[in-house]
Design a protein around this motif. Structure first.
Motif, PDB file in Angstrom:
ATOM      1  N   VAL A 145      -2.427  15.625  14.969  1.00 24.55           N
ATOM      2  CA  VAL A 145      -3.268  14.639  14.275  1.00 24.55           C
ATOM      3  C   VAL A 145      -4.531  15.345  13.799  1.00 24.55           C
ATOM      4  N   ILE A 148      -9.830  13.814  11.354  1.00 23.14           N
ATOM      5  CA  ILE A 148     -10.408  13.062  10.232  1.00 23.14           C
ATOM      6  C   ILE A 148     -11.155  11.875  10.805  1.00 23.14           C
ATOM      7  N   GLU A 149     -12.410  11.777  10.441  1.00 29.57           N
ATOM      8  CA  GLU A 149     -13.242  10.713  10.980  1.00 29.57           C
ATOM      9  C   GLU A 149     -12.633   9.345  10.652  1.00 29.57           C
ATOM     10  N   LEU A 151      -9.836   8.130  11.533  1.00 27.09           N
ATOM     11  CA  LEU A 151      -8.365   8.056  11.516  1.00 27.09           C
ATOM     12  C   LEU A 151      -7.828   7.325  12.747  1.00 27.09           C
ATOM     13  N   ALA A 154      -8.324   3.690  12.316  1.00 31.40           N
ATOM     14  CA  ALA A 154      -7.506   3.101  11.248  1.00 31.40           C
ATOM     15  C   ALA A 154      -6.041   2.993  11.671  1.00 31.40           C
ATOM     16  N   TYR A 156      -2.327   5.312  12.427  1.00 28.96           N
ATOM     17  CA  TYR A 156      -1.531   6.201  11.573  1.00 28.96           C
ATOM     18  C   TYR A 156      -0.091   6.237  12.063  1.00 28.96           C
ATOM     19  N   LEU A 175      -0.735  12.203   4.147  1.00 24.38           N
ATOM     20  CA  LEU A 175      -1.681  13.311   4.196  1.00 24.38           C
ATOM     21  C   LEU A 175      -0.889  14.607   4.306  1.00 24.38           C
ATOM     22  N   ARG A 217      -2.345   3.690   1.363  1.00 24.89           N
ATOM     23  CA  ARG A 217      -2.829   3.188   2.631  1.00 24.89           C
ATOM     24  C   ARG A 217      -1.886   2.140   3.186  1.00 24.89           C
ATOM     25  N   ARG A 222       0.110   3.466  11.023  1.00 27.52           N
ATOM     26  CA  ARG A 222      -0.381   4.791  11.295  1.00 27.52           C
ATOM     27  C   ARG A 222       0.043   5.731  10.187  1.00 27.52           C
ATOM     28  N   ARG A 223      -0.696   6.803  10.004  1.00 26.50           N
ATOM     29  CA  ARG A 223      -0.422   7.692   8.890  1.00 26.50           C
ATOM     30  C   ARG A 223       0.299   8.939   9.353  1.00 26.50           C
ATOM     31  N   ARG A 225       1.106  12.961   8.961  1.00 30.50           N
ATOM     32  CA  ARG A 225       0.589  14.230   8.496  1.00 30.50           C
ATOM     33  C   ARG A 225       1.713  15.239   8.458  1.00 30.50           C
TER      34      ARG A 225
END
Ligand SMILES: Cc1cc2nc3c(=O)[nH]c(=O)nc-3n(C[C@H](O)[C@H](O)[C@H](O)COP(=O)(O)OP(=O)(O)OC[C@H]3O[C@@H](n4cnc5c(N)ncnc54)[C@H](O)[C@@H]3O)c2cc1C
Length: 250
Positions: A145, A148-149, A151, A154, A156, A175, A217, A222-223, A225
């Motif tokens: 992970v 990133i501030e 994250l 938010a 991912y 990302l 988004r 969750r995002r 990577r």
């Protein structure tokens, strides 16, 4: 105490190849996997689910483009829950190839559990001790992970959960625009009739050759990577971001 020539720790792609190859060459081999199933990331969270998702996305795209081939175009709206159900069925089908019995047939002992070392040549697993001349550690990786501030707050997705999503997020940020990020973005962007081209063409950044980074988004999701970026491999996948509905951002 049992003495082996080789103990392989980790039953993913790497460990399975080493263990089966060494056993077929006549070494006494034990393969140890901590999860309940062999196959590792490639089968469960990597190559197999991602390529299956891409295949489903391609079928959806071809259905919508039927008129190009003299066929009736179909409204191929994706139900991601069903598509991921198909992904899980493909994984289950391929799981037979990674059946422990297959590797036992090659002459490997196959154990499930998480061992620990007692000394450089001895491990303990479930109270039993096992000695070996050599050990191969093939325990793979896990998603990293990025720092990133915001994250964490938010939320991912990573490859551990994106292939079992029940619903397609309306918007998703990917990302990392290496092969894995690009293929995921392409597969999910091919989701809706009409969406494919409009987004990409509307964004000048998407037309910039070599533009990096993909974005979208996913509310309350969750995002993902991509830690394996390689632009040449992305080109090898035949991906043209601007033709696949993916705005790209530097
Ligand atoms: C989305 C995605 C798509 C990909 N697509 C491709 C592709 O198309 N082509 C390609 O070549 N590669 C692809 N990859 C990469 C590929 O999945 C990995 O390179 C491969 O899985 C690495 O294999 P491995 O055996 O090193 O590790 P893993 O597959 O991670 O296996 C490690 C195993 O060790 C086990 N383990 C961990 N700790 C212990 C422990 N303490 N004791 C016992 N067992 C343990 C784990 O449970 C796991 O089963 C992709 C990856 C991702 C994430």
């Amino acid at each position: 105490m049992k003495q082996q020539d080789l103990v392989v720790i980790g039953g993913g792609a790497g460990g399975l190849v080493v263990a089966s190859g060494a056993a077929q060459l006549g070494l006494k081999v034990t393969l140890i996997e901590k999860e309940a199933r062999l196959g590792g990331d490639c089968l469960h969270h990597g190559c197999v689910p991602s390529k299956t998702l891409i295949h489903a996305a391609k079928v959806a795209s071809l259905q919508r483009r039927g008129a190009e081939f003299g066929l009736a175009a179909l409204d191929a709206k994706a139900d991601l829950g069903k598509v991921n159900g198909y992904v899980q069925r493909v994984i289950a089908h391929i799981q037979h190839h990674d059946d422990p019995e297959r590797f036992r047939g090659y002459g490997c002992k196959v154990l499930f559990g998480a061992p620990h070392f007692l000394d450089p040549h001895t491990i303990e697993i479930d109270g039993a001790m096992l000695r070996a001349r050599r050990f191969v550690i093939a325990t793979g990786s896990r998603p990293a992970v990025p720092p990133i501030e915001g994250l964490a707050e938010a939320g991912y997705l990573t490859n551990l959960d994106v292939f079992s999503l029940a619903r397609l997020p309306e918007r998703l940020v990917v990302l990392g625009a290496g092969p894995i990020g690009v293929e995921l973005a392409q597969a999910l962007a091919r989701r809706q009739p009409g969406d494919d081209r409009r987004d990409g063409r509307g964004d000048p950044a998407a037309r910039r050759p070599g533009g990096h980074g993909a974005a979208a988004r996913a509310p309350r999701s969750r995002r993902h990577r991509n830690p394996h970026g390689h632009p040449r491999a992305a080109r090898a996948h035949g991906v043209r971001r601007q033709d696949r509905g993916m705005p790209a951002h530097r």
